[in-house]
Motif scaffolding. Sequence first.
Motif, PDB file in Angstrom:
ATOM      1  N   GLY A 177      -1.064 -65.472 -10.935  1.00 26.54           N
ATOM      2  CA  GLY A 177      -0.796 -64.006 -10.860  1.00 26.54           C
ATOM      3  C   GLY A 177       0.944 -63.928 -10.620  1.00 26.54           C
ATOM      4  O   GLY A 177       1.662 -64.899 -11.374  1.00 26.54           O
ATOM      5  N   PHE A 178       1.292 -63.049 -10.090  1.00 29.62           N
ATOM      6  CA  PHE A 178       2.715 -62.856  -9.806  1.00 29.62           C
ATOM      7  C   PHE A 178       3.326 -63.358  -8.622  1.00 29.62           C
ATOM      8  O   PHE A 178       2.783 -63.293  -7.544  1.00 29.62           O
ATOM      9  CB  PHE A 178       3.199 -61.476  -9.985  1.00 29.62           C
ATOM     10  CG  PHE A 178       4.665 -60.780  -9.897  1.00 29.62           C
ATOM     11  CD1 PHE A 178       5.480 -60.708 -10.905  1.00 29.62           C
ATOM     12  CD2 PHE A 178       4.951 -60.704  -8.433  1.00 29.62           C
ATOM     13  CE1 PHE A 178       6.794 -60.162 -10.919  1.00 29.62           C
ATOM     14  CE2 PHE A 178       6.446 -60.455  -8.368  1.00 29.62           C
ATOM     15  CZ  PHE A 178       6.993 -60.083  -9.273  1.00 29.62           C
TER      16      PHE A 178
ATOM     17  N   TYR B 149       1.775 -55.057 -21.894  1.00 32.07           N
ATOM     18  CA  TYR B 149       1.180 -55.627 -20.639  1.00 32.07           C
ATOM     19  C   TYR B 149      -0.039 -54.800 -20.143  1.00 32.07           C
ATOM     20  O   TYR B 149      -0.049 -55.086 -18.803  1.00 32.07           O
ATOM     21  CB  TYR B 149       2.584 -55.995 -19.862  1.00 32.07           C
ATOM     22  CG  TYR B 149       3.378 -56.756 -20.327  1.00 32.07           C
ATOM     23  CD1 TYR B 149       3.103 -58.249 -20.416  1.00 32.07           C
ATOM     24  CD2 TYR B 149       4.541 -56.550 -21.225  1.00 32.07           C
ATOM     25  CE1 TYR B 149       3.889 -59.072 -21.161  1.00 32.07           C
ATOM     26  CE2 TYR B 149       5.246 -57.323 -21.781  1.00 32.07           C
ATOM     27  CZ  TYR B 149       5.099 -58.749 -21.817  1.00 32.07           C
ATOM     28  OH  TYR B 149       5.977 -59.699 -22.621  1.00 32.07           O
TER      29      TYR B 149
ATOM     30  N   THR C  90      -3.524 -54.103 -19.317  1.00 28.72           N
ATOM     31  CA  THR C  90      -4.513 -55.092 -18.784  1.00 28.72           C
ATOM     32  C   THR C  90      -5.699 -55.390 -19.949  1.00 28.72           C
ATOM     33  O   THR C  90      -5.955 -56.375 -20.166  1.00 28.72           O
ATOM     34  CB  THR C  90      -5.510 -54.568 -17.471  1.00 28.72           C
ATOM     35  OG1 THR C  90      -4.441 -54.288 -16.428  1.00 28.72           O
ATOM     36  CG2 THR C  90      -6.330 -55.545 -17.030  1.00 28.72           C
TER      37      THR C  90
ATOM     38  N   ASP D  87      -4.542 -63.036  -7.710  1.00 31.13           N
ATOM     39  CA  ASP D  87      -3.508 -61.868  -7.699  1.00 31.13           C
ATOM     40  C   ASP D  87      -3.657 -61.175  -8.954  1.00 31.13           C
ATOM     41  O   ASP D  87      -4.672 -60.754  -9.474  1.00 31.13           O
ATOM     42  CB  ASP D  87      -2.014 -62.535  -7.384  1.00 31.13           C
ATOM     43  CG  ASP D  87      -0.894 -61.475  -7.483  1.00 31.13           C
ATOM     44  OD1 ASP D  87      -0.583 -61.031  -6.177  1.00 31.13           O
ATOM     45  OD2 ASP D  87      -0.237 -61.186  -8.425  1.00 31.13           O
ATOM     46  N   TRP D  88      -2.653 -61.111  -9.634  1.00 32.96           N
ATOM     47  CA  TRP D  88      -2.564 -60.235 -11.089  1.00 32.96           C
ATOM     48  C   TRP D  88      -3.614 -61.019 -12.075  1.00 32.96           C
ATOM     49  O   TRP D  88      -4.308 -60.392 -12.762  1.00 32.96           O
ATOM     50  CB  TRP D  88      -1.337 -60.204 -11.737  1.00 32.96           C
ATOM     51  CG  TRP D  88      -0.758 -58.879 -11.714  1.00 32.96           C
ATOM     52  CD1 TRP D  88       0.451 -58.720 -10.865  1.00 32.96           C
ATOM     53  CD2 TRP D  88      -1.061 -57.760 -12.257  1.00 32.96           C
ATOM     54  NE1 TRP D  88       0.798 -57.248 -10.845  1.00 32.96           N
ATOM     55  CE2 TRP D  88      -0.385 -56.973 -11.852  1.00 32.96           C
ATOM     56  CE3 TRP D  88      -2.426 -57.459 -12.763  1.00 32.96           C
ATOM     57  CZ2 TRP D  88      -0.377 -55.197 -12.087  1.00 32.96           C
ATOM     58  CZ3 TRP D  88      -2.298 -55.899 -13.455  1.00 32.96           C
ATOM     59  CH2 TRP D  88      -1.574 -54.954 -12.992  1.00 32.96           C
TER      60      TRP D  88
ATOM     61  N   SER E 206      -6.924 -59.476 -11.798  1.00 27.05           N
ATOM     62  CA  SER E 206      -7.146 -58.241 -12.428  1.00 27.05           C
ATOM     63  C   SER E 206      -7.564 -58.775 -14.059  1.00 27.05           C
ATOM     64  O   SER E 206      -8.442 -57.997 -14.638  1.00 27.05           O
ATOM     65  CB  SER E 206      -5.881 -57.265 -12.566  1.00 27.05           C
ATOM     66  OG  SER E 206      -5.595 -57.307 -11.308  1.00 27.05           O
TER      67      SER E 206
ATOM     68  N   GLY F 229      -7.680 -61.786  -4.675  1.00 30.95           N
ATOM     69  CA  GLY F 229      -7.517 -60.686  -5.750  1.00 30.95           C
ATOM     70  C   GLY F 229      -8.465 -59.389  -5.505  1.00 30.95           C
ATOM     71  O   GLY F 229      -9.112 -59.609  -4.725  1.00 30.95           O
TER      72      GLY F 229
ATOM     73  N   ILE G 229       5.257 -52.326  -4.844  1.00 32.67           N
ATOM     74  CA  ILE G 229       4.880 -52.166  -6.302  1.00 32.67           C
ATOM     75  C   ILE G 229       5.780 -50.810  -6.964  1.00 32.67           C
ATOM     76  O   ILE G 229       6.355 -51.327  -7.884  1.00 32.67           O
ATOM     77  CB  ILE G 229       3.337 -51.421  -6.394  1.00 32.67           C
ATOM     78  CG1 ILE G 229       2.405 -52.832  -6.123  1.00 32.67           C
ATOM     79  CG2 ILE G 229       3.107 -51.184  -8.011  1.00 32.67           C
ATOM     80  CD1 ILE G 229       0.734 -52.488  -6.087  1.00 32.67           C
TER      81      ILE G 229
ATOM     82  N   TRP H 202       4.156 -55.795 -15.966  1.00 40.78           N
ATOM     83  CA  TRP H 202       2.554 -55.996 -15.749  1.00 40.78           C
ATOM     84  C   TRP H 202       2.337 -54.966 -14.798  1.00 40.78           C
ATOM     85  O   TRP H 202       1.248 -54.023 -14.895  1.00 40.78           O
ATOM     86  CB  TRP H 202       2.031 -57.074 -15.303  1.00 40.78           C
ATOM     87  CG  TRP H 202       1.899 -58.334 -16.003  1.00 40.78           C
ATOM     88  CD1 TRP H 202       2.804 -58.815 -17.016  1.00 40.78           C
ATOM     89  CD2 TRP H 202       0.785 -59.261 -16.223  1.00 40.78           C
ATOM     90  NE1 TRP H 202       2.039 -59.980 -17.631  1.00 40.78           N
ATOM     91  CE2 TRP H 202       1.020 -60.246 -17.312  1.00 40.78           C
ATOM     92  CE3 TRP H 202      -0.396 -59.381 -15.335  1.00 40.78           C
ATOM     93  CZ2 TRP H 202      -0.105 -61.100 -17.518  1.00 40.78           C
ATOM     94  CZ3 TRP H 202      -1.240 -60.508 -15.705  1.00 40.78           C
ATOM     95  CH2 TRP H 202      -1.054 -61.263 -16.711  1.00 40.78           C
ATOM     96  N   TYR H 203       3.365 -54.844 -13.823  1.00 37.72           N
ATOM     97  CA  TYR H 203       3.226 -53.516 -12.784  1.00 37.72           C
ATOM     98  C   TYR H 203       3.456 -52.283 -13.520  1.00 37.72           C
ATOM     99  O   TYR H 203       2.803 -51.260 -13.121  1.00 37.72           O
ATOM    100  CB  TYR H 203       4.230 -53.628 -11.572  1.00 37.72           C
ATOM    101  CG  TYR H 203       3.853 -54.829 -10.801  1.00 37.72           C
ATOM    102  CD1 TYR H 203       2.965 -54.803  -9.628  1.00 37.72           C
ATOM    103  CD2 TYR H 203       4.156 -56.332 -11.011  1.00 37.72           C
ATOM    104  CE1 TYR H 203       2.730 -55.731  -8.916  1.00 37.72           C
ATOM    105  CE2 TYR H 203       3.947 -57.394 -10.133  1.00 37.72           C
ATOM    106  CZ  TYR H 203       3.190 -56.997  -9.187  1.00 37.72           C
ATOM    107  OH  TYR H 203       2.858 -58.204  -8.187  1.00 37.72           O
TER     108      TYR H 203
ATOM    109  N   SER I 229       0.501 -50.639 -15.479  1.00 38.94           N
ATOM    110  CA  SER I 229      -0.812 -50.644 -14.829  1.00 38.94           C
ATOM    111  C   SER I 229      -0.850 -48.860 -14.497  1.00 38.94           C
ATOM    112  O   SER I 229      -0.059 -48.436 -14.171  1.00 38.94           O
ATOM    113  CB  SER I 229      -1.100 -51.477 -13.435  1.00 38.94           C
ATOM    114  OG  SER I 229      -1.812 -51.129 -12.635  1.00 38.94           O
TER     115      SER I 229
END
Length: 289
Positions: A31-32, A72, A74, A98-99, A102, A123, A146, A203-204, A207
Amino acid sequence: MQTRWFTLNGQKFFARTWGDPSLPPLLMLHGFPEYSGAWAELATELQDTFYCVAPDQRGYGQSYCPSGVEAYRTGVLASDMAALMSELGGPAIVMGHDWGASVAYGLAMFHPDLVSRLIIANGVHPVPFQRAMAAGGAQSTASQYINVLRETGSEVRFAANDFAKLMQLFSANMDLSWLTGEKLAAYKTEWSRAGRLEAMINWYRASPLVVAAPGRPLELPAMDPARLQVRCPHLLIWGMDDTALLPETREGLGEFAADLTLREIKGADHWVLHQKAGEVAGVVKDWIK
């Protein structure tokens, strides 16, 4: 530990591996703000049972790092890992944190033929998570970071002063005693690669999930649970002291995963894979049996 390069959808991806390639493959998705090396403690514990493959995902570490937010989404991230699983010879156990969770959920939901079992460590499935973030309660408060990350130019602010703000975010109300010395230096090496921190934050930005302001719940559009099912056996491992992802993000998960096993780990937070690697490995091995 060994290293491998894969060509996935025409692009180069870097991965670390542990164990004998003849063993069942275990795809490990970070993840991040981590990278493939984040799995080292756990993979060392599991390499007698699995061929552990931990890639630097898109935009991270030494892997393909395109510019732009749309790169980026998903679905694109899951497509990369679906290609990797095909390179490994087909169905595999997938583990995400975490990410990375996803992406792992995306694989299980939209590439079910490639996922034999799904393991998630701290997650979230997108629907319970979105419901919790939209409610305007504790998870909405916990997720305000976020929106901070999504701000224009945040990558510059988080990189300043030797990543001081990133470290502050990484450790907020959680135990970061495992990240020191050579390990911390290795993380900063990965963060310092050209364009990487912006890509990681993208990535954020890519989303579609929304975060309500505290005390101001948002109304969500109707979602079809049938499209978002995890049909393989699913293990959820949860460090109980996580302050970024609260237990309410798990509520209703059974609606989307009929074959669900929950294992809670005390004395660990969001970084359970570092804090309790031996215990997590034991849980995974027991569940597989």
